[in-house]
Design a protein around this motif. Sequence first.
Motif, PDB file in Angstrom:
ATOM      1  N   UNK A 232       0.853  -1.191   0.000  1.00 32.19           N
ATOM      2  CA  UNK A 232       0.000   0.000   0.000  1.00 32.19           C
ATOM      3  C   UNK A 232       0.893   1.246   0.000  1.00 32.19           C
ATOM      4  N   UNK A 233       0.778   2.057  -1.047  1.00 32.54           N
ATOM      5  CA  UNK A 233       1.659   3.223  -1.165  1.00 32.54           C
ATOM      6  C   UNK A 233       1.451   4.251  -0.059  1.00 32.54           C
ATOM      7  N   UNK A 234       0.360   4.129   0.677  1.00 29.40           N
ATOM      8  CA  UNK A 234       0.139   5.037   1.810  1.00 29.40           C
ATOM      9  C   UNK A 234       1.205   4.873   2.890  1.00 29.40           C
ATOM     10  N   UNK A 235       1.914   3.740   2.846  1.00 28.97           N
ATOM     11  CA  UNK A 235       2.963   3.495   3.844  1.00 28.97           C
ATOM     12  C   UNK A 235       3.966   4.648   3.850  1.00 28.97           C
ATOM     13  N   UNK A 236       4.108   5.301   2.686  1.00 27.41           N
ATOM     14  CA  UNK A 236       4.999   6.463   2.581  1.00 27.41           C
ATOM     15  C   UNK A 236       4.621   7.555   3.564  1.00 27.41           C
ATOM     16  N   UNK A 237       3.348   7.595   3.932  1.00 27.37           N
ATOM     17  CA  UNK A 237       2.842   8.693   4.774  1.00 27.37           C
ATOM     18  C   UNK A 237       2.449   8.213   6.157  1.00 27.37           C
ATOM     19  N   UNK A 238       3.015   7.094   6.600  1.00 27.23           N
ATOM     20  CA  UNK A 238       2.717   6.599   7.945  1.00 27.23           C
ATOM     21  C   UNK A 238       2.492   5.107   7.894  1.00 27.23           C
ATOM     22  N   UNK A 239       3.087   4.405   8.869  1.00 24.68           N
ATOM     23  CA  UNK A 239       3.024   2.938   8.810  1.00 24.68           C
ATOM     24  C   UNK A 239       1.762   2.372   9.440  1.00 24.68           C
ATOM     25  N   UNK A 240       1.147   3.121  10.347  1.00 21.69           N
ATOM     26  CA  UNK A 240      -0.035   2.567  11.022  1.00 21.69           C
ATOM     27  C   UNK A 240      -1.225   3.491  10.815  1.00 21.69           C
ATOM     28  N   UNK A 241      -2.407   3.009  11.198  1.00 24.11           N
ATOM     29  CA  UNK A 241      -3.623   3.780  10.913  1.00 24.11           C
ATOM     30  C   UNK A 241      -3.626   5.137  11.624  1.00 24.11           C
ATOM     31  N   UNK A 242      -3.110   5.183  12.842  1.00 29.52           N
ATOM     32  CA  UNK A 242      -3.151   6.457  13.573  1.00 29.52           C
ATOM     33  C   UNK A 242      -2.285   7.504  12.857  1.00 29.52           C
ATOM     34  N   UNK A 243      -1.086   7.095  12.402  1.00 35.29           N
ATOM     35  CA  UNK A 243      -0.229   8.047  11.674  1.00 35.29           C
ATOM     36  C   UNK A 243      -0.942   8.541  10.427  1.00 35.29           C
ATOM     37  N   UNK A 244      -1.663   7.646   9.787  1.00 32.66           N
ATOM     38  CA  UNK A 244      -2.353   8.062   8.541  1.00 32.66           C
ATOM     39  C   UNK A 244      -3.512   9.010   8.843  1.00 32.66           C
ATOM     40  N   UNK A 245      -4.204   8.733   9.959  1.00 35.32           N
ATOM     41  CA  UNK A 245      -5.300   9.654  10.315  1.00 35.32           C
ATOM     42  C   UNK A 245      -4.714  11.047  10.572  1.00 35.32           C
ATOM     43  N   UNK A 291      -9.894  -2.194   7.101  1.00 30.75           N
ATOM     44  CA  UNK A 291     -10.336  -1.682   8.399  1.00 30.75           C
ATOM     45  C   UNK A 291     -11.041  -0.333   8.189  1.00 30.75           C
ATOM     46  N   UNK A 292     -11.698   0.153   9.235  1.00 31.69           N
ATOM     47  CA  UNK A 292     -12.555   1.326   9.069  1.00 31.69           C
ATOM     48  C   UNK A 292     -11.772   2.531   8.537  1.00 31.69           C
ATOM     49  N   UNK A 293     -10.538   2.690   9.030  1.00 30.67           N
ATOM     50  CA  UNK A 293      -9.745   3.829   8.555  1.00 30.67           C
ATOM     51  C   UNK A 293      -9.386   3.652   7.076  1.00 30.67           C
ATOM     52  N   UNK A 294      -8.990   2.446   6.696  1.00 32.67           N
ATOM     53  CA  UNK A 294      -8.641   2.207   5.288  1.00 32.67           C
ATOM     54  C   UNK A 294      -9.832   2.488   4.388  1.00 32.67           C
ATOM     55  N   UNK A 295     -11.038   2.083   4.820  1.00 31.56           N
ATOM     56  CA  UNK A 295     -12.215   2.307   3.980  1.00 31.56           C
ATOM     57  C   UNK A 295     -12.526   3.802   3.880  1.00 31.56           C
ATOM     58  N   UNK A 296     -12.324   4.533   4.994  1.00 28.13           N
ATOM     59  CA  UNK A 296     -12.542   5.982   4.924  1.00 28.13           C
ATOM     60  C   UNK A 296     -11.569   6.618   3.930  1.00 28.13           C
ATOM     61  N   UNK A 297     -10.312   6.221   4.007  1.00 26.67           N
ATOM     62  CA  UNK A 297      -9.315   6.830   3.117  1.00 26.67           C
ATOM     63  C   UNK A 297      -9.575   6.438   1.665  1.00 26.67           C
ATOM     64  N   UNK A 298      -9.996   5.199   1.441  1.00 29.07           N
ATOM     65  CA  UNK A 298     -10.302   4.726   0.083  1.00 29.07           C
ATOM     66  C   UNK A 298     -11.421   5.577  -0.529  1.00 29.07           C
ATOM     67  N   UNK A 299     -12.423   5.884   0.297  1.00 31.41           N
ATOM     68  CA  UNK A 299     -13.577   6.641  -0.203  1.00 31.41           C
ATOM     69  C   UNK A 299     -13.376   8.153  -0.096  1.00 31.41           C
ATOM     70  N   UNK A 300     -12.253   8.567   0.506  1.00 30.60           N
ATOM     71  CA  UNK A 300     -12.014  10.004   0.675  1.00 30.60           C
ATOM     72  C   UNK A 300     -12.849  10.610   1.783  1.00 30.60           C
ATOM     73  N   UNK A 301     -13.242   9.794   2.779  1.00 33.26           N
ATOM     74  CA  UNK A 301     -13.999  10.308   3.919  1.00 33.26           C
ATOM     75  C   UNK A 301     -13.017  10.692   5.028  1.00 33.26           C
ATOM     76  N   UNK A 302     -13.206  11.838   5.672  1.00 34.57           N
ATOM     77  CA  UNK A 302     -12.263  12.222   6.729  1.00 34.57           C
ATOM     78  C   UNK A 302     -12.313  11.230   7.887  1.00 34.57           C
ATOM     79  N   UNK A 303     -11.176  10.635   8.263  1.00 35.32           N
ATOM     80  CA  UNK A 303     -11.197   9.622   9.327  1.00 35.32           C
ATOM     81  C   UNK A 303     -10.899  10.164  10.716  1.00 35.32           C
ATOM     82  N   UNK A 304     -10.786  11.502  10.875  1.00 36.19           N
ATOM     83  CA  UNK A 304     -10.248  12.063  12.121  1.00 36.19           C
ATOM     84  C   UNK A 304     -11.002  11.593  13.368  1.00 36.19           C
ATOM     85  N   UNK A 305     -12.343  11.441  13.264  1.00 40.01           N
ATOM     86  CA  UNK A 305     -13.114  11.105  14.475  1.00 40.01           C
ATOM     87  C   UNK A 305     -12.946   9.650  14.895  1.00 40.01           C
ATOM     88  N   UNK A 306     -12.315   8.857  14.041  1.00 40.21           N
ATOM     89  CA  UNK A 306     -12.069   7.456  14.424  1.00 40.21           C
ATOM     90  C   UNK A 306     -11.073   7.402  15.595  1.00 40.21           C
TER      91      UNK A 306
END
Length: 361
Positions: A232-245, A291-306
């Motif tokens: 997943x190329x998102x790894x460039x911007x953080x290795x875990x879901x919290x970093x990505x959020x 996972x819920x964060x991945x699905x939010x990012x896939x759809x372009x939904x803001x995941x901050x409240x997760x």
Amino acid sequence: FQVAFAPSGQSASVPKGTLLSDAATQAGLTIATPCGGQGRCGRCLVRVDRGEVSQPDNPHLSREQQEKGWVLSCQSRVTGDAVVHVPPKKELQELAVRMAASKVAVPLACGLPFQPALQRVFLELPPPSLEDSAAVLDRLQRALQERLGRRVSVSLPLLRNLAATLRSFDWQVSATVHLGNGSGEGELIDLAPGRTRAPLLGTAVDIGTTNVVAELVDLRSGKVLGSASARNKQVLRGEDVISRIVYSQGPGGLEELQALVVDTINEVLSELAQQQNRSTSEIHELVAAGNTTMMHLFLGLPPRHIRQEPYVPTASHPPLVRAGELGLAINPLAPVYAMPSVAAYVGGDITAGVLSSCLFK
Ligand code: FES
């Protein structure tokens, strides 16, 4: 025991019971373990050319493959000196295609009827005449109603070219229709000339925080035709879901993360299509789980409240969307299903796991 790895010639001295994947790491080799070494993905194959290892029964491997010495390195343990062949990526891909080809879609695997939401029907439409001057759309919808017993809507992008398309196909078309939007009405997804023999393709995509894995499915037979994966190329911007959020909350962060995962999926689907000598534009349906964060990012939904109390996602049951809305390089009208999640930290990956394991029965 001494374990030598071919063709590199690297070796490691390890105690009895060491996993082959760990022995490879000690020898300085990296064997990818996309499922985290759980024996589920079948992507860490190696072939034992000399010596013996212990390995549990594994449904990923055919009898023929096992007889040839293929084992999952994440599941097999050293029991003596051994020489182990680590296949190059291309050979591994070919093996993965063969392994995937023995799999079937979830309903069939769980003994349920196979009823895909996509259908393709062949239509011979009467050409317009002075006696029958019904509009092109009307005559197509009339024929679809007769075949499928329901009204089928046609979206504007298809409608714009409909008259020219049907005339160029001499009024004989194979229509791909999506029946599963819940309204009782179907939707036209694609038209192909004549009576096409091309497979009706759908894909299931597992969007992992680290890896993206996809399988290509023939929606007429339910057979899995192949599988492919990529980091997943998102790894460039953080290795875990919290970093990505956290990253998504910065300027342009959400858009960038959405584009990175879509880019990864497009690459995986391109590889899958190539394996089958097909084009990604022939893929007419996509189901994604993560996972819920991945699905939010896939759809372009803001995941901050997760990640903020009381941990409420934007959507647990994301709506059906079109591939074109997300930038997916398949048929732009292809329906895209996002597996529903249960809560902020019990995602669609779990739901998909319950389904694919037949646990729900
Ligand atoms: Fe997935 Fe070995 S890493 S089966």
